[in-house]
Design an enzyme around this catalytic site. Structure first.
Site, PDB file in Angstrom:
ATOM      1  N   ASP A 241      59.868 -68.708 -32.624  1.00 22.37           N
ATOM      2  CA  ASP A 241      59.136 -69.574 -33.558  1.00 22.37           C
ATOM      3  C   ASP A 241      58.521 -70.657 -32.662  1.00 22.37           C
ATOM      4  OD1 ASP A 241      58.759 -70.174 -36.605  1.00 22.37           O
ATOM      5  OD2 ASP A 241      59.351 -72.109 -35.814  1.00 22.37           O
TER       6      ASP A 241
ATOM      7  N   LYS B 203      67.486 -68.793 -40.089  1.00 18.10           N
ATOM      8  CA  LYS B 203      66.612 -69.545 -39.179  1.00 18.10           C
ATOM      9  C   LYS B 203      67.505 -70.409 -38.306  1.00 18.10           C
ATOM     10  CE  LYS B 203      62.193 -70.251 -38.321  1.00 18.10           C
ATOM     11  NZ  LYS B 203      61.041 -69.345 -38.447  1.00 18.10           N
TER      12      LYS B 203
HETATM   13  P1  NDP Z   1      53.871 -72.118 -31.053  1.00 24.39           P
HETATM   14  O1  NDP Z   1      54.929 -72.963 -30.464  1.00 24.39           O
HETATM   15  O2  NDP Z   1      53.397 -70.943 -30.293  1.00 24.39           O
HETATM   16  O3  NDP Z   1      52.587 -73.018 -31.410  1.00 24.39           O
HETATM   17  C1  NDP Z   1      52.676 -74.095 -32.275  1.00 24.39           C
HETATM   18  C2  NDP Z   1      51.318 -74.774 -32.350  1.00 24.39           C
HETATM   19  O4  NDP Z   1      51.367 -75.765 -33.378  1.00 24.39           O
HETATM   20  C3  NDP Z   1      50.930 -75.489 -31.078  1.00 24.39           C
HETATM   21  O5  NDP Z   1      49.551 -75.486 -30.940  1.00 24.39           O
HETATM   22  C4  NDP Z   1      51.479 -76.894 -31.323  1.00 24.39           C
HETATM   23  O6  NDP Z   1      50.836 -77.917 -30.583  1.00 24.39           O
HETATM   24  C5  NDP Z   1      51.160 -77.055 -32.800  1.00 24.39           C
HETATM   25  N1  NDP Z   1      52.086 -78.030 -33.384  1.00 24.39           N
HETATM   26  C6  NDP Z   1      53.447 -77.993 -33.398  1.00 24.39           C
HETATM   27  N2  NDP Z   1      53.949 -79.062 -34.003  1.00 24.39           N
HETATM   28  C7  NDP Z   1      52.896 -79.791 -34.406  1.00 24.39           C
HETATM   29  C8  NDP Z   1      52.758 -81.008 -35.102  1.00 24.39           C
HETATM   30  N3  NDP Z   1      53.834 -81.703 -35.516  1.00 24.39           N
HETATM   31  N4  NDP Z   1      51.488 -81.447 -35.359  1.00 24.39           N
HETATM   32  C9  NDP Z   1      50.411 -80.758 -34.942  1.00 24.39           C
HETATM   33  N5  NDP Z   1      50.481 -79.587 -34.276  1.00 24.39           N
HETATM   34  C10 NDP Z   1      51.694 -79.119 -34.007  1.00 24.39           C
HETATM   35  O7  NDP Z   1      54.416 -71.688 -32.502  1.00 24.39           O
HETATM   36  P2  NDP Z   1      53.946 -70.485 -33.418  1.00 24.39           P
HETATM   37  O8  NDP Z   1      52.482 -70.264 -33.276  1.00 24.39           O
HETATM   38  O9  NDP Z   1      54.873 -69.359 -33.192  1.00 24.39           O
HETATM   39  O10 NDP Z   1      54.272 -71.050 -34.880  1.00 24.39           O
HETATM   40  C11 NDP Z   1      53.320 -71.802 -35.636  1.00 24.39           C
HETATM   41  C12 NDP Z   1      53.730 -71.806 -37.097  1.00 24.39           C
HETATM   42  O11 NDP Z   1      53.783 -70.456 -37.575  1.00 24.39           O
HETATM   43  C13 NDP Z   1      55.109 -72.403 -37.413  1.00 24.39           C
HETATM   44  O12 NDP Z   1      55.066 -72.986 -38.681  1.00 24.39           O
HETATM   45  C14 NDP Z   1      55.997 -71.168 -37.459  1.00 24.39           C
HETATM   46  O13 NDP Z   1      57.171 -71.397 -38.232  1.00 24.39           O
HETATM   47  C15 NDP Z   1      55.067 -70.200 -38.146  1.00 24.39           C
HETATM   48  N6  NDP Z   1      55.393 -68.784 -37.971  1.00 24.39           N
HETATM   49  C16 NDP Z   1      55.497 -68.236 -36.715  1.00 24.39           C
HETATM   50  C17 NDP Z   1      55.787 -66.901 -36.584  1.00 24.39           C
HETATM   51  C18 NDP Z   1      55.783 -66.224 -35.261  1.00 24.39           C
HETATM   52  O14 NDP Z   1      55.885 -65.003 -35.244  1.00 24.39           O
HETATM   53  N7  NDP Z   1      55.634 -66.919 -34.152  1.00 24.39           N
HETATM   54  C19 NDP Z   1      56.104 -66.060 -37.760  1.00 24.39           C
HETATM   55  C20 NDP Z   1      55.855 -66.708 -39.031  1.00 24.39           C
HETATM   56  C21 NDP Z   1      55.558 -68.032 -39.109  1.00 24.39           C
HETATM   57  P3  NDP Z   1      51.569 -78.574 -29.294  1.00 24.39           P
HETATM   58  O15 NDP Z   1      51.426 -77.571 -28.212  1.00 24.39           O
HETATM   59  O16 NDP Z   1      50.835 -79.832 -29.073  1.00 24.39           O
HETATM   60  O17 NDP Z   1      52.999 -78.802 -29.730  1.00 24.39           O
END
Ligand code: NDP
Length: 446
Positions: free
Chosen positions: A166, A126
């Protein structure tokens, strides 16, 4: 047994006490694995878990870049190469101001187990940076990505380490990172996944994590003779994972009540149907706006500022934003409100108290390393297509994704089944461990 676990954690803690998220992940895995290892002659006495907890390599570097006003900015870049026993390091890059070594080590550690569960030959890693792409111009993001890759390129490669996206790293960032790698190496290879379809990406990769999470929830429900159809669902986040989890829920006939971002959540009691979801995708992906914009277009919905969606009554919860976003009190409220199934779309979104509450109340609970493994699984399929120089159709990839999620579910059942409950966390940890541990033992002390 408790003493063995306690002493083990104490030893790990003495070296990593300043890394709370990493320690949280290690504790959760150790509590399942140590009792298992102690009972298995081939693993016992080989210090195998200690070897898995220590990253094979950590790279940390300076990333200088120039913003639109001509000012020189300095960020920190990282890559944690955790374990390569069953394949090259594989795992995403996160760009978010909260990124630090603790968070990346926890994510890399979880990734080793997740990748093992996918059945594909991928080790775990990562990386990322404390750079915040929010409110940056495309030019600034490009210059940052180019500078980041100018160091990272020497540590990665299609047979060494294959990063992906991510939080904060989507199609735009992968494009800039890939472009710079290609320029530096003069090679067009599958060194990153999540690429655009016209330049080596796989169909269904953007959808895979969210779809996979919902497939896994459906597998858990099917196993007890139930299904997602007609159920109410709360989802947190509105990024990549949340968007496609919502889409799949809608396709399977469930009613999605909430989506969120770091500013709060929207609650739409009539359900976020496909047209409404398309609006959210447009706000978040094209306009780079906020979830609160939803109520401008759909004023019957409510926006709850600085709140999380777990106070809304639902049957299924899919936490899909970030780590530790659902705590013990949230879990108690979900249980009280009749929630029967929780599948983690994000990595470690439920804290230890929340997980204990779900298990105590026999709620179906899927840890992210199992339920969100669809993303990295399709990344593995992207690597396979790149090696073959061939592309599979949408239907082919989706079918393979479904099959992989079913296989992961079966693996969890094998080691997680107790008399009256399926401990998916334990099942996932033990199944994943066996594959990695066997490979490490076969390869000697390296
Ligand atoms: P994105 O950047 O596309 O979206 C993240 C989302 O989570 C946004 O809506 C963001 O809101 C919100 N967010 C981030 N930080 C916080 C916080 N501290 N408190 C509240 N909301 C928050 O990321 P992903 O959708 O790709 O990833 C989301 C999760 O899924 C992570 O944990 C990632 O590690 C996991 N994941 C992702 C994969 C992938 O293929 N993308 C694979 C496996 C796991 P805002 O816009 O306000 O920041």
């Amino acid at each position: 047994m408790n003493k063995i676990i306690h002493d083990f954690i104490k030893e790990i803690d003495s070296r990593n006490s300043h890394e709370p998220e990493f320690m949280q992940a290690v504790r959760e895995v150790s509590e399942d694995l140590i009792p298992y290892i102690v009972g298995q002659k081939i693993y016992h006495g080989k210090n195998i878990l200690m070897r898995m907890i220590e990253p094979e390599r950590v790279v940390m570097f300076r990333v200088n870049w120039i913003d639109d006003s001509g000012e020189i900015r300095v960020n920190r870049g990282y890559r944690v190469e955790m374990n390569s026993a069953i394949g090259p390091y594989k795992g995403g890059l996160r760009f978010h101001p909260t990124v630090n070594l603790s968070i990346l080590k926890f994510l890399a550690f979880e990734q080793v187990f997740k990748n093992s569960l996918t059945t594909l030959p991928m080790g775990g890693g990562k990386g990322g940076s404390d750079f915040d792409p929010k409110n940056k111009s495309d030019g600034e993001v490009m210059r940052f990505c180019q500078s980041f890759m100018t160091e990272l390129y020497r540590h990665i490669g299609p047979n060494t380490d294959i990063p992906a996206g991510d939080i904060g790293v989507g199609g735009r960032e992968i494009g800039y990172l890939f472009g710079q790698y290609k320029r530096l190496k003069n090679e067009f290879t599958g060194v990153l996944t999540g690429k655009g379809v016209s330049w080596g990406g796989s169909l269904i990769r953007p959808e895979a994590t969210g779809y996979g999470t919902v497939y896994f929830a459906e597998d858990m429900l099917n196993h007890i003779g139930d299904s997602i159809k007609g159920k109410t669902v709360t989802i947190s986040g509105s990024g990549n994972v949340a968007q496609y989890a919502a889409e799949k829920c809608i396709h399977l006939g469930a009613k999605v009540l909430t989506m969120s971002d770091s500013s709060g959540y929207v609650f739409d009691k009539d359900g976020i149907h496909e047209e409404k979801l398309n609006y959210i995708m447009d706000i978040k992906n094209n306009k780079r706006g906020r979830i609160s914009d939803y109520i401008k277009k759909y004023p019957k919905a409510e926006f709850k500022k600085n709140k999380t969606p777990w106070e809304v009554k639902c049957e299924i919860a899919l936490p899909s934003a970030t780590q530790n976003e659902l705590n013990g009190d949230d879990a108690k409220l979900l249980v009280k409100n009749g929630c029967i199934c929780v599948a983690e779309g994000a990595n470690m979104p439920c804290n230890s108290d929340a997980i204990k509450t779900f298990k105590f109340n026999k709620v179906l609970f899927a840890p992210g390393k199992a339920s969100n493994a669809g993303g990295v699984a399709v990344s593995g399929l992207e690597m396979a297509q790149n090696s073959l120089r061939y592309s599979w159709s949408r239907e082919e990839v989706d079918e393979k994704l479904k099959e992989i999620m079913i296989k992961i579910h079966k693996k969890c059942l094998k080691h997680g089944k107790t008399k009256d409950y399926i401990d998916y966390g334990k099942g996932a940890n033990i199944s994943a461990f066996i594959k990695v541990a066997d490979a490490m033992l076969a390869q000697g002390v390296v």
